[in-house]
Design a protein around this motif. Structure first.
Motif, short mmCIF file in Angstrom:
data_model
loop_
_atom_site.label_atom_id
_atom_site.label_comp_id
_atom_site.label_asym_id
_atom_site.label_seq_id
_atom_site.Cartn_x
_atom_site.Cartn_y
_atom_site.Cartn_z
N ARG A 70 0.83 -1.21 0.00
CA ARG A 70 0.00 0.00 0.00
C ARG A 70 0.86 1.26 0.00
NH1 ARG A 70 -4.08 -1.31 4.81
NH2 ARG A 70 -2.71 -3.08 5.10
N GLU A 71 1.92 1.21 0.78
CA GLU A 71 2.79 2.37 0.89
C GLU A 71 3.49 2.68 -0.43
OE1 GLU A 71 1.76 0.75 4.66
OE2 GLU A 71 2.76 -0.23 2.95
N PRO A 107 2.17 7.02 -7.31
CA PRO A 107 0.82 6.82 -7.86
C PRO A 107 0.86 6.29 -9.30
CG PRO A 107 0.98 8.94 -6.77
CD PRO A 107 2.38 8.41 -6.88
N VAL A 108 0.00 5.31 -9.59
CA VAL A 108 -0.10 4.73 -10.93
C VAL A 108 -1.45 5.12 -11.52
CG1 VAL A 108 -0.13 2.60 -12.28
CG2 VAL A 108 1.34 2.78 -10.25
N VAL A 113 -13.23 3.72 -16.87
CA VAL A 113 -12.81 4.42 -15.66
C VAL A 113 -11.39 4.96 -15.81
CG1 VAL A 113 -14.28 3.00 -14.18
CG2 VAL A 113 -11.90 2.33 -14.55
N GLN A 114 -11.14 6.05 -15.11
CA GLN A 114 -9.79 6.56 -14.92
C GLN A 114 -9.58 6.74 -13.44
OE1 GLN A 114 -8.09 9.56 -17.49
NE2 GLN A 114 -9.91 9.56 -18.81
N GLY A 115 -8.35 6.52 -12.99
CA GLY A 115 -8.06 6.68 -11.57
C GLY A 115 -6.67 6.20 -11.24
N THR A 116 -6.43 6.02 -9.97
CA THR A 116 -5.11 5.56 -9.50
C THR A 116 -5.26 4.27 -8.71
OG1 THR A 116 -5.33 6.98 -7.55
CG2 THR A 116 -4.10 7.87 -9.43
N LEU A 117 -4.21 3.47 -8.71
CA LEU A 117 -4.23 2.21 -8.00
C LEU A 117 -3.96 2.40 -6.52
CD1 LEU A 117 -2.21 -0.14 -10.41
CD2 LEU A 117 -4.70 0.00 -10.15
N PHE A 118 -4.64 1.58 -5.71
CA PHE A 118 -4.32 1.52 -4.28
C PHE A 118 -4.70 0.13 -3.77
CE2 PHE A 118 -8.81 2.23 -3.98
CZ PHE A 118 -9.23 1.83 -2.72
N LYS A 119 -4.29 -0.18 -2.56
CA LYS A 119 -4.64 -1.45 -1.93
C LYS A 119 -5.65 -1.19 -0.81
CE LYS A 119 -1.86 -4.67 -3.80
NZ LYS A 119 -0.78 -5.28 -3.05
N LYS A 124 -7.91 -2.48 2.68
CA LYS A 124 -7.46 -3.06 3.96
C LYS A 124 -7.23 -4.55 3.85
CE LYS A 124 -9.77 0.42 6.82
NZ LYS A 124 -10.82 0.67 7.85
N THR A 125 -7.91 -5.18 2.87
CA THR A 125 -7.71 -6.62 2.66
C THR A 125 -6.65 -6.90 1.60
OG1 THR A 125 -9.53 -6.67 1.06
CG2 THR A 125 -10.07 -7.17 3.37
N ASP A 126 -5.91 -5.85 1.22
CA ASP A 126 -4.81 -5.97 0.25
C ASP A 126 -5.28 -6.28 -1.16
OD1 ASP A 126 -2.49 -5.13 1.32
OD2 ASP A 126 -1.64 -7.11 1.72
N GLU A 127 -6.49 -5.89 -1.51
CA GLU A 127 -6.98 -6.11 -2.88
C GLU A 127 -6.64 -4.92 -3.75
OE1 GLU A 127 -10.98 -7.29 -5.45
OE2 GLU A 127 -11.05 -7.28 -3.26
#
Length: 509
Positions: free
Chosen positions: A57-58, A64-65, A128-134, A136-139
């Protein structure tokens, strides 16, 4: 409260759902935003998983992707009006990694987009457009900054837990089957991988890929009942191709020493779990080879196709192991009968009258013109064929059932021909080619006599092919591999319709 739209207990009547969706589409038309074609995805779900599933996540927060992706909405979970999760599915993978989760919020995605998302339905195609993140369940998830409806789905998808349960509906509505079933997508990606492997293997071995006609004036190249059609402009009867063989061998006469064709054939015969009226074969011919070379080469083609499509030459079919890595077995027709139906004496297997009586027990009535070789073959088909689990070449077929194969130089009455069997079914047929024009002419005449005697699958006399041979064809070997049956084995599919995108079915009532 968070809800899963697909888990609602009671689904409305399908006609009502379609009517509601049509009303939504009508509203989009009024706004002038129905079916846009200006969204260009730049990423695929499977690629994103491969590249970023291992990131923390960090790491994703620090670097940012930005993502631009399109896919069909398969799940939607709303948390009031301020946030929603959804799962999009694209074409990037047969497995779950062809799906990716998106997360839309009132703050980032915007009020208008969130309101629209509330009305979007499962099956709609979104951009969709946006940025990747994880999470709390690491998805791995896309945090959406822009959201658009690309295509409105007017029909509801099947329930995710029951899927497309009816087998005939799966075949008839393959488009829905592909949307809903990972296993189906995996099967057809494997089929493409196998065909690509075969093509690469042939080209690597200096074979030239060619195309031959599908409309024939004379059906030839196989013992089969053809489909008949009519050419209006020429006012002549024509036949859909039952095999490309005679045209491919014309090319060998013309000086192309190694040719192959991945072709569609049509045979007006029964439909079963192993037969479809149109089917795919890979047929090839190599000058200055014989059936022994062909067996080694065919074995190598099939083994490599299995490895490239399945990842290994060791397969499982119907819960039973099948090892294509080991050398394939080779047996004559009589040897196979003795091995899989022991008890017959040599005298009995060489007695035509005895075999005729024996065949009656299996409900088989051979043609009156059938000789000893044809009778032995019929007995093999009834007693031994279904037991040939491991890859096995049955060799040395009788002349009377092999009208295009070269006769043996050492044993009277048989040809240099083989058929390859595995899991109890024929996969390939090959032989040293008959390049003696006079012998071939006599064989054709024998086929004509058989047809006159009632054999609908006997061959016609092809005068032009005889003329081609009279110019001289080098000695050669040729083989046809049934792609559909091979794919049944590689993908562990019990029915040929499972490996055909659009199998033949009766007309819908």
């Amino acid at each position: 409260m968070t809800t899963d739209i697909q888990e609602q207990a009671a689904a409305p009547d399908e006609n009502k759902i379609i009517a509601e969706r049509r009303a939504k589409l009508a509203a989009l038309r009024e706004q002038g935003v129905a079916f846009p074609n200006d969204f260009r995805p730049e990423h695929k779900a499977a690629d994103l998983h491969a590249q970023y599933d291992g990131k923390s996540r960090e790491e994703l927060e620090e670097n940012p992707v930005h993502v631009v992706l399109a896919g069909r909405m398969m799940l939607k979970r709303e948390a009031g009006k301020k946030a929603a999760f959804a799962t999009l599915q694209d074409a990037s993978g047969p497995k779950a990694d062809g799906r990716i989760q998106i997360y839309a919020t009132l703050d980032l995605t915007g009020e208008a987009a969130m309101a629209a998302l509330h009305h979007y339905d499962l099956g709609d195609i979104l951009g969709v457009q946006g940025t990747l993140f994880k999470t709390k369940t690491d998805e791995l998830t896309i945090k959406v900054s822009e959201l658009r409806l690309i295509t409105k789905s007017l029909r509801p998808l099947p329930d995710k837990f029951h899927g497309l349960a009816d087998q005939e509906t799966k075949y008839r509505q393959r488009y829905v089957d592909l949307i809903m079933n990972e296993e189906t997508r995996r099967t057809f990606k494997a089929r493409t991988a196998a065909i690509s492997s075969i093509r690469r293997f042939m080209e690597k071995n200096e074979f030239m890929e060619v195309e031959t006609p599908m409309l024939h004036t004379i059906p030839g190249g196989a013992a089969a009942k053809p489909f008949i059609t009519h050419h209006n402009a020429l006012d002549m009867q024509m036949f859909l191709r039952i095999a490309p063989e005679l045209y491919l061998k014309r090319l060998v006469v013309g000086g192309f020493d190694r040719v192959f064709e991945i072709n569609r054939n049509f045979r007006n015969e029964g439909v079963s779990i192993r037969h479809n009226p149109e089917f795919t074969m890979m047929e090839f011919y190599a000058a200055y080879t014989d059936y022994k070379w062909l067996m080694d080469f065919t074995e190598a083609v099939i083994r490599q196709a299995a490895i490239d499509a399945h990842g290994t030459a060791t397969l499982t079919y119907g819960g039973r192991e099948l090892d294509l890595a080991k050398p394939f077995h080779r047996l004559t027709i009589v040897e196979a009968i003795n091995k899989y139906a022991p008890g017959y004496t040599p005298e009995q297997l060489n007695d035509a009258d005895f075999i005729k009586e024996e065949l009656k027990k299996f409900g088989v009535k051979p043609f009156a013109t059938a000789g000893l070789g044809a009778l032995q073959l019929a007995l093999f088909e009834e007693t031994a064929e279904a037991q040939l689990w491991e890859p096995t070449y049955i060799i040395d077929y009788p002349v009377e059932v092999s009208p295009l194969a070269r006769a043996s130089d050492t044993v009277a009455g048989i040809t240099e021909r083989f058929e390859l069997f595995m899991v109890g079914r024929e996969i390939a047929n090959g032989f040293s080619e008959l390049n003696d024009a006079e012998d071939q002419s006599a064989r054709f005449l024998a086929q004509v006599a058989a047809k006159d005697a009632g054999d609908e699958e006997a061959m016609f006399y092809d005068a032009d092919y005889i003329r081609a041979l009279e110019y001289g064809m080098p000695p050669a070997g040729g083989c046809g591999i049934g792609i559909d049956r091979l794919m049944m084995i590689i993908t562990d599919s019990p029915n040929i319709r499972d490996v055909l995108l659009f199998p033949h079915l009766r007309r819908e009532e």
